[in-house]
Design a protein around this motif. Structure first.
Motif, PDB file in Angstrom:
ATOM      1  N   VAL A 163       5.844  -2.090 -14.787  1.00  0.00           N
ATOM      2  CA  VAL A 163       5.917  -3.230 -14.154  1.00  0.00           C
ATOM      3  C   VAL A 163       6.936  -3.296 -12.967  1.00  0.00           C
ATOM      4  O   VAL A 163       8.261  -2.831 -13.426  1.00  0.00           O
ATOM      5  N   ASP A 164       6.583  -3.555 -11.860  1.00  0.00           N
ATOM      6  CA  ASP A 164       7.628  -3.350 -10.770  1.00  0.00           C
ATOM      7  C   ASP A 164       8.449  -2.057 -10.875  1.00  0.00           C
ATOM      8  O   ASP A 164       9.430  -1.885 -10.540  1.00  0.00           O
ATOM      9  N   GLY A 165       7.555  -1.006 -10.996  1.00  0.00           N
ATOM     10  CA  GLY A 165       8.270   0.404 -10.907  1.00  0.00           C
ATOM     11  C   GLY A 165       8.926   0.899 -12.174  1.00  0.00           C
ATOM     12  O   GLY A 165       9.624   1.806 -12.143  1.00  0.00           O
ATOM     13  N   MET A 166       9.074   0.057 -13.156  1.00  0.00           N
ATOM     14  CA  MET A 166       9.843   0.345 -14.382  1.00  0.00           C
ATOM     15  C   MET A 166       8.722   0.312 -15.537  1.00  0.00           C
ATOM     16  O   MET A 166       7.826  -0.298 -15.752  1.00  0.00           O
ATOM     17  N   VAL A 195       0.739  -1.351  -0.034  1.00  0.00           N
ATOM     18  CA  VAL A 195      -0.144   0.082   0.244  1.00  0.00           C
ATOM     19  C   VAL A 195       0.825   1.232  -0.061  1.00  0.00           C
ATOM     20  O   VAL A 195       0.718   2.010  -0.781  1.00  0.00           O
ATOM     21  N   LEU A 196       2.107   1.108   0.814  1.00  0.00           N
ATOM     22  CA  LEU A 196       2.669   2.449   1.025  1.00  0.00           C
ATOM     23  C   LEU A 196       3.894   2.435  -0.190  1.00  0.00           C
ATOM     24  O   LEU A 196       4.071   3.740  -0.684  1.00  0.00           O
ATOM     25  N   SER A 197       4.003   1.607  -1.020  1.00  0.00           N
ATOM     26  CA  SER A 197       5.036   1.774  -2.082  1.00  0.00           C
ATOM     27  C   SER A 197       4.144   1.657  -3.415  1.00  0.00           C
ATOM     28  O   SER A 197       4.538   1.336  -4.674  1.00  0.00           O
ATOM     29  N   THR A 198       2.909   1.773  -3.592  1.00  0.00           N
ATOM     30  CA  THR A 198       1.798   1.552  -4.638  1.00  0.00           C
ATOM     31  C   THR A 198       1.481   3.077  -5.143  1.00  0.00           C
ATOM     32  O   THR A 198       0.706   3.956  -4.209  1.00  0.00           O
ATOM     33  N   TYR A 199       1.502   3.399  -6.391  1.00  0.00           N
ATOM     34  CA  TYR A 199       1.181   4.670  -6.949  1.00  0.00           C
ATOM     35  C   TYR A 199       0.225   4.469  -8.045  1.00  0.00           C
ATOM     36  O   TYR A 199       0.440   3.431  -8.779  1.00  0.00           O
ATOM     37  N   PRO A 200      -0.460   5.396  -8.156  1.00  0.00           N
ATOM     38  CA  PRO A 200      -0.800   6.757  -7.857  1.00  0.00           C
ATOM     39  C   PRO A 200      -1.463   6.629  -6.313  1.00  0.00           C
ATOM     40  O   PRO A 200      -2.103   5.716  -5.996  1.00  0.00           O
ATOM     41  N   LYS A 201      -1.501   7.805  -5.588  1.00  0.00           N
ATOM     42  CA  LYS A 201      -1.926   7.666  -4.139  1.00  0.00           C
ATOM     43  C   LYS A 201      -2.696   8.962  -4.009  1.00  0.00           C
ATOM     44  O   LYS A 201      -2.756   9.979  -4.958  1.00  0.00           O
TER      45      LYS A 201
END
Length: 276
Positions: A258-261, A165-171
């Protein structure tokens, strides 16, 4: 004791720098990763005076404006209204149309609960947008002349949330800063709000209010924007002043991530607009 010292070493710099301001008042990319001043079509008050456009993103700490515990004793805005003085060809007044989604970038200034690189305890308490009833700055944050037009939500924080949750964007809220761990001090975050359909066309004062913690007084940024009834009218104005007429795009809708990339663009035509 070593754990306490380590915690203080990590937490105190973040607390000291936990402030922010709105850098651009009409940005072309929602939920974006990196600041690009070419995507900004409108600027807050006194952007030239405080080097908001040409200075490095997030470094204009003298532009921050935190109200005191008695708002009536401190002006609501960093500078008093003076449109002829505070705007120029390099930092023009924004133009909106009724129903437009407006994107607002701001620096993170360390204030993000990000499980990969930061404490989970960075609070996000309130993120509101107002328009002013009238042509003069209200006296204070409690003025009845401030009309709330949007609650932009708050970001998740704390130990009750899993890492995902804390590392998923957008927020929602302030902590929508996807590349925070790369530059906790100066990484870009974005909000967005919608111009109300019942707003009267004309020039209006807009006010952003952020409370990062209920124990800390609000931060504000003020600016002017010309509101038009239709996109066609707004576009005519922007063309006349040499600015783009694009609607804001969403970073996450035009890229396959994918995975922040970034793996590839989802919409090649939009990607061509951005990079071409």
């Amino acid at each position: 004791m070593r754990l306490l010292v380590l915690f203080l070493a990590l937490a105190l710099p973040a607390l000291a720098a936990a402030h922010s301001w709105i850098v651009c008042t009409d940005y072309l990319e929602n939920n974006g990763w990196y600041w690009d001043d070419a995507k900004c079509r409108g600027w807050p008050r006194a952007a030239t005076k405080f080097n908001i456009r040409f200075g490095a993103f997030g470094t204009q700490n003298n532009y921050r404006w935190r109200l005191d515990n008695h708002p009536e004793e401190k002006a609501l805005c960093r500078t008093n209204r003076n449109d002829d003085k505070w705007y120029d060809a390099d930092t023009p007044i924004a133009a909106y149309y009724l129903g437009q989604k407006v994107v607002l970038p701001h620096p993170a200034n360390n204030h993000v609960s990000e499980s990969k690189c930061r404490s989970r305890g960075q609070i996000d308490w309130e993120n509101l947008m107002f328009v002013v009833d009238g042509d003069e700055d209200p006296c204070c944050i409690n003025s009845t002349k401030l009309i709330q037009i949007m609650d932009m939500g708050v970001s998740p924080y704390g130990w009750d949330h899993p890492d995902e949750v804390l590392s998923t964007y957008p927020k929602p809220g302030f902590q929508n800063v996807p590349r925070f761990c790369e530059d906790p001090e100066d990484a870009m975050g974005t909000y967005n709000f919608t111009v109300p359909m019942d707003m009267a066309p004309g020039r209006h004062i807009f006010v952003w209010k952020w409370i990062r913690d209920p124990a800390v007084s609000p931060f504000t940024t003020c600016w002017e924007a010309d509101v038009f009834a239709t996109k066609a009218e707004r576009d005519h104005h922007y063309l006349h002043t040499g600015r783009s007429t694009e609607d804001a795009w969403d970073f996450y809708q035009i890229h396959n991530i994918v995975d922040g990339m970034i793996m590839d663009p989802v919409d090649p035509s939009v990607n061509e607009i951005i990079t071409g």
